[in-house]
Design a protein around this motif. Structure first.
Motif, short mmCIF file in Angstrom:
data_model
loop_
_atom_site.label_atom_id
_atom_site.label_comp_id
_atom_site.label_asym_id
_atom_site.label_seq_id
_atom_site.Cartn_x
_atom_site.Cartn_y
_atom_site.Cartn_z
N GLY A 271 17.35 -17.58 -5.89
CA GLY A 271 17.59 -17.25 -7.52
C GLY A 271 17.47 -15.74 -8.68
O GLY A 271 17.39 -15.80 -9.38
N THR A 272 16.14 -15.33 -7.81
CA THR A 272 15.13 -14.39 -8.64
C THR A 272 15.02 -13.67 -8.00
O THR A 272 14.68 -13.26 -6.95
CB THR A 272 14.17 -14.99 -9.56
OG1 THR A 272 14.79 -16.47 -10.35
CG2 THR A 272 13.27 -13.89 -10.59
N ASP A 273 16.21 -12.22 -8.09
CA ASP A 273 16.19 -10.94 -7.41
C ASP A 273 15.21 -9.73 -8.13
O ASP A 273 14.60 -9.83 -8.93
CB ASP A 273 17.02 -10.04 -7.40
CG ASP A 273 18.34 -10.99 -6.27
OD1 ASP A 273 18.35 -12.30 -6.23
OD2 ASP A 273 19.58 -10.46 -6.13
N LEU A 274 14.36 -9.06 -6.85
CA LEU A 274 13.32 -7.81 -7.31
C LEU A 274 13.53 -6.70 -6.99
O LEU A 274 14.76 -6.47 -6.09
CB LEU A 274 12.42 -8.20 -7.00
CG LEU A 274 10.93 -9.87 -6.60
CD1 LEU A 274 10.55 -9.79 -5.45
CD2 LEU A 274 10.63 -9.50 -8.10
N TYR A 275 13.22 -6.23 -7.65
CA TYR A 275 13.87 -4.67 -8.04
C TYR A 275 12.22 -3.84 -8.12
O TYR A 275 11.48 -4.12 -8.28
CB TYR A 275 14.15 -4.05 -8.74
CG TYR A 275 14.15 -2.79 -8.95
CD1 TYR A 275 15.74 -1.95 -8.52
CD2 TYR A 275 13.61 -1.84 -10.10
CE1 TYR A 275 15.27 0.15 -8.84
CE2 TYR A 275 13.31 -0.15 -9.99
CZ TYR A 275 14.66 0.25 -9.43
OH TYR A 275 14.00 1.79 -9.15
N LEU A 276 12.32 -3.35 -6.85
CA LEU A 276 10.56 -2.90 -6.44
C LEU A 276 10.71 -1.04 -6.11
O LEU A 276 11.58 -0.82 -5.92
CB LEU A 276 10.05 -3.34 -4.43
CG LEU A 276 8.97 -2.20 -4.64
CD1 LEU A 276 7.93 -2.69 -4.91
CD2 LEU A 276 8.92 -3.46 -2.18
N GLN A 277 9.27 -0.76 -6.95
CA GLN A 277 9.23 0.83 -7.28
C GLN A 277 7.81 1.15 -6.37
O GLN A 277 7.18 0.09 -7.81
CB GLN A 277 9.01 1.47 -8.76
CG GLN A 277 10.69 1.87 -8.57
CD GLN A 277 10.75 2.34 -10.07
OE1 GLN A 277 9.74 2.58 -10.99
NE2 GLN A 277 11.63 3.74 -10.75
N LEU A 278 8.15 1.98 -5.86
CA LEU A 278 6.12 2.82 -5.15
C LEU A 278 6.06 4.16 -6.08
O LEU A 278 6.90 4.63 -6.39
CB LEU A 278 6.69 2.94 -3.93
CG LEU A 278 5.62 1.49 -2.94
CD1 LEU A 278 6.82 0.98 -2.78
CD2 LEU A 278 5.62 2.41 -1.41
N SER A 279 5.35 3.44 -6.45
CA SER A 279 4.76 5.45 -7.36
C SER A 279 3.42 5.82 -6.90
O SER A 279 2.12 4.91 -6.95
CB SER A 279 4.47 4.53 -8.86
OG SER A 279 6.03 3.98 -9.42
N ASP A 280 3.32 6.76 -7.46
CA ASP A 280 1.74 7.68 -7.29
C ASP A 280 0.89 7.58 -8.72
O ASP A 280 1.24 7.10 -9.60
CB ASP A 280 1.95 9.18 -7.02
CG ASP A 280 0.64 9.96 -7.13
OD1 ASP A 280 0.02 9.46 -6.81
OD2 ASP A 280 1.18 10.90 -6.37
N PRO A 281 -0.27 6.68 -7.73
CA PRO A 281 -1.10 5.52 -9.13
C PRO A 281 -1.41 7.24 -9.91
O PRO A 281 -2.01 6.32 -10.95
CB PRO A 281 -2.12 5.52 -8.29
CG PRO A 281 -1.98 5.89 -6.90
CD PRO A 281 -0.94 6.22 -6.55
#
Length: 189
Positions: free
Chosen positions: A46-56
């Motif tokens: 019931g709760t979706d996610l948007y995932l981002q990988l970033s250069d730290p």
């Protein structure tokens, strides 16, 4: 008629932003690297996610994916050291609006390292976002080569009645073919 049109326009403007069709899986990869290492995410239904990988070091986003709440999710990511951030919500408004005003952001405390160990093991992570908070676990994708027996059948068995090889068949020195087999493995490999 003019009052009716104005009333309809005001009613439409008063509605909350309309949720867009929910995407699924990998959205984009701007890393310039091959996607070879496992990342698995567990989430609440019931709760979706948007995932981002970033250069730290720079904060530059390199990969984005969409996780449908409660569904099995695994994506391959590029090798490297990446900061992971999740936006969580229910009414998807696109990459700019995420989940609207109700968007909850979860940033993992530190970057995660995705790498290979020799030729046979690809090290990644499992992130469990169900319940109270993120639980991290290392996972590995182990690979081995398995001989394809079909590449051996026939070339040795079919011979001329006098024991000579049949010239229409591949010779006895046919190169065997191997298939790559993958499975998740524990820390022991």
């Amino acid at each position: 008629m003019r009052h009716l049109s104005l009333a309809i326009l005001l009613a439409v403007l008063a509605l909350p932003a309309v949720a867009l069709e929910r995407p699924e899986g990998l959205l984009w990869n701007h890393s310039g690297l091959p996607l070879t290492l496992p990342l698995q995410v567990k989430s609440d239904p019931g709760t979706d996610l948007y995932l981002q990988l970033s250069d730290p070091a720079t904060g530059q986003a390199v990969l984005a994916a969409y996780v449908r709440g409660g569904a099995f999710f695994r994506v391959l990511v590029p090798p490297g050291r990446w900061a992971l951030t999740f936006a969580r919500g229910q009414d998807w408004q696109g990459e700019d609006g995420l989940f609207g005003a109700a968007t909850e952001v979860i940033a993992l405390p530190g970057p995660l390292v995705f790498h290979t160990e020799g030729a046979a093991r690809k090290s990644g992570h499992l992130i469990d976002l169900r319940g109270a908070g993120p639980v991290l676990r290392d996972i590995g994708l182990c690979q081995r080569r398995a001989l394809d027996p079909e590449t051996l059948s026939g070339s040795w068995a079919r011979k001329h009645p006098h024991g000579l090889p049949d010239p229409r068949e591949p010779g006895p020195f046919t190169t065997p073919r191997y298939d790559l087999r993958s499975h998740f493995c524990d820390d022991a490999g």
